[in-house]
Design an enzyme around this catalytic site. Structure first.
Site, PDB file in Angstrom:
ATOM      1  CE1 TYR A 165       1.878  10.960  -1.672  1.00 21.62           C
ATOM      2  CE2 TYR A 165       2.820  12.765  -2.975  1.00 21.62           C
ATOM      3  CZ  TYR A 165       2.130  11.348  -2.913  1.00 21.62           C
ATOM      4  OH  TYR A 165       2.051  10.524  -4.099  1.00 21.62           O
TER       5      TYR A 165
ATOM      6  CG  HIS B 249      -0.296   3.739  -9.111  1.00 20.65           C
ATOM      7  ND1 HIS B 249      -1.382   3.917  -8.163  1.00 20.65           N
ATOM      8  CD2 HIS B 249      -0.285   4.937  -9.596  1.00 20.65           C
ATOM      9  CE1 HIS B 249      -1.672   5.238  -8.054  1.00 20.65           C
ATOM     10  NE2 HIS B 249      -0.793   5.755  -8.872  1.00 20.65           N
TER      11      HIS B 249
ATOM     12  CG  ASP C  75      -1.810   8.969  -7.490  1.00 17.68           C
ATOM     13  OD1 ASP C  75      -1.202   8.162  -6.808  1.00 17.68           O
ATOM     14  OD2 ASP C  75      -1.258  10.229  -7.294  1.00 17.68           O
TER      15      ASP C  75
END
Length: 293
Positions: free
Chosen positions: A216, A270, A108
């Site tokens: 982010y 994931h 990730d």
């Protein structure tokens, strides 16, 4: 007084100031250095099912809390979380640990750091293994042309807002955050109640939630440097049932990563390392080979 629970852990805890931030990490085993980089919203504990196996294979395994997470420093503001800062943290940690280079395994956001580490500091990496983290060029391509990826990435846009994402993730005792690990696509039993409690407690530390979301925000505000070809032997392990990252992200990577092997696991989401640890551990030890070999 010593803590019996800590004594039972198959790793030891360490911390030091590197690249002007205090990083915490766990360590197990002896041999060539292998660094494991976690993603959102985990911390070093995301590698709990890999650390003992990789240490037993003859590696000195180090799994840090990336800046902003768990017990590592959480600098204020968005700029400290740009990709270059996080890459420099890992390069500095490798040097602090007395090594010139390391094998790197990453998932990730840790995978994003690892892709860029291989481009910006190629001299610090021996072999590279990435789990469900898109190559930057592939993500840029798919976010432009693939409506499914655009829709799957909705949350990244939501995370750009000030304060509201923190409030949403914190609401009802971090119900949304805890639910990330119990989505419909996730293999039942991959995360215990204790695992989720640990992730909730790490995110609840002062400043942690904002720091985690700033990954982010910084990605939009501070574009990374131009990409470069990655020459290192690279293994990409991909859980096909990932709801946030489409399978097309694993295609067409050879011009940017010519020495690439891809292992797709159709039934995994994931969270492939937690769902299928035996399979992932076998792929990793097979790829990296016997320590010193």
């Amino acid at each position: 007084m010593s803590n019996p629970a800590a004594q039972a852990e198959p790793w030891t805890h360490h911390e030091a100031v590197v690249n002007e931030v205090r990083l915490h990490w766990v360590q197990a085993g002896e041999g060539p250095l292998m660094v494991l980089l976690h993603g959102f919203p985990e911390f070093w504990y995301g590698w709990r099912k890999q650390i003992p196996a990789l240490a037993a294979a003859g590696y000195r395994v180090v799994a840090p809390d990336l800046r902003g997470y768990n017990q590592s420093d959480k600098p204020a503001g968005i700029r400290p979380y740009r990709v270059q800062s996080r890459v420099d943290d890992v390069a500095a940690l490798i040097r602090h640990l007395g090594a010139e280079r390391a094998h790197v395994v990453a998932h990730d956001w840790g995978g994003i750091v690892a892709w860029w580490l291989a481009m910006v500091h190629p001299e610090r990496i021996d072999r590279l293994a990435i789990l469900n983290a898109p190559h930057p060029r592939a993500f840029s391509r798919e976010i432009r042309r693939n409506p499914r990826q655009m829709m799957a990435s909705w949350y990244a846009g939501f995370f750009q807002l000030p304060a509201l994402p923190e409030a949403a993730l914190r609401a009802r005792d971090y119900r949304m955050l805890r639910g990330i690990f119990r989505a419909e696509s996730v293999r039942p039993g991959a995360f215990s109640g204790e695992d989720i409690r640990r992730y909730r407690n790490a995110a609840a530390q002062p400043g942690a939630l904002t720091a985690m979301l700033n990954y982010y925000r910084a990605a939009v505000r501070y574009p990374p440097p131009p990409t470069r070809t990655i020459p290192h032997p690279t293994l990409l392990i991909w859980g096909v049932r990932d709801q946030a990252l489409t399978l097309e992200l694993t295609e067409g990577l050879e011009p940017w990563v010519p020495n690439l092997r891809i292992e797709r696991i159709p039934e995994a989401s994931h969270w492939v390392a937690s769902e299928y640890p035996d399979r992932v551990n076998a792929l990793l030890t097979g790829f990296f080979g016997p320590a010193g070999g």
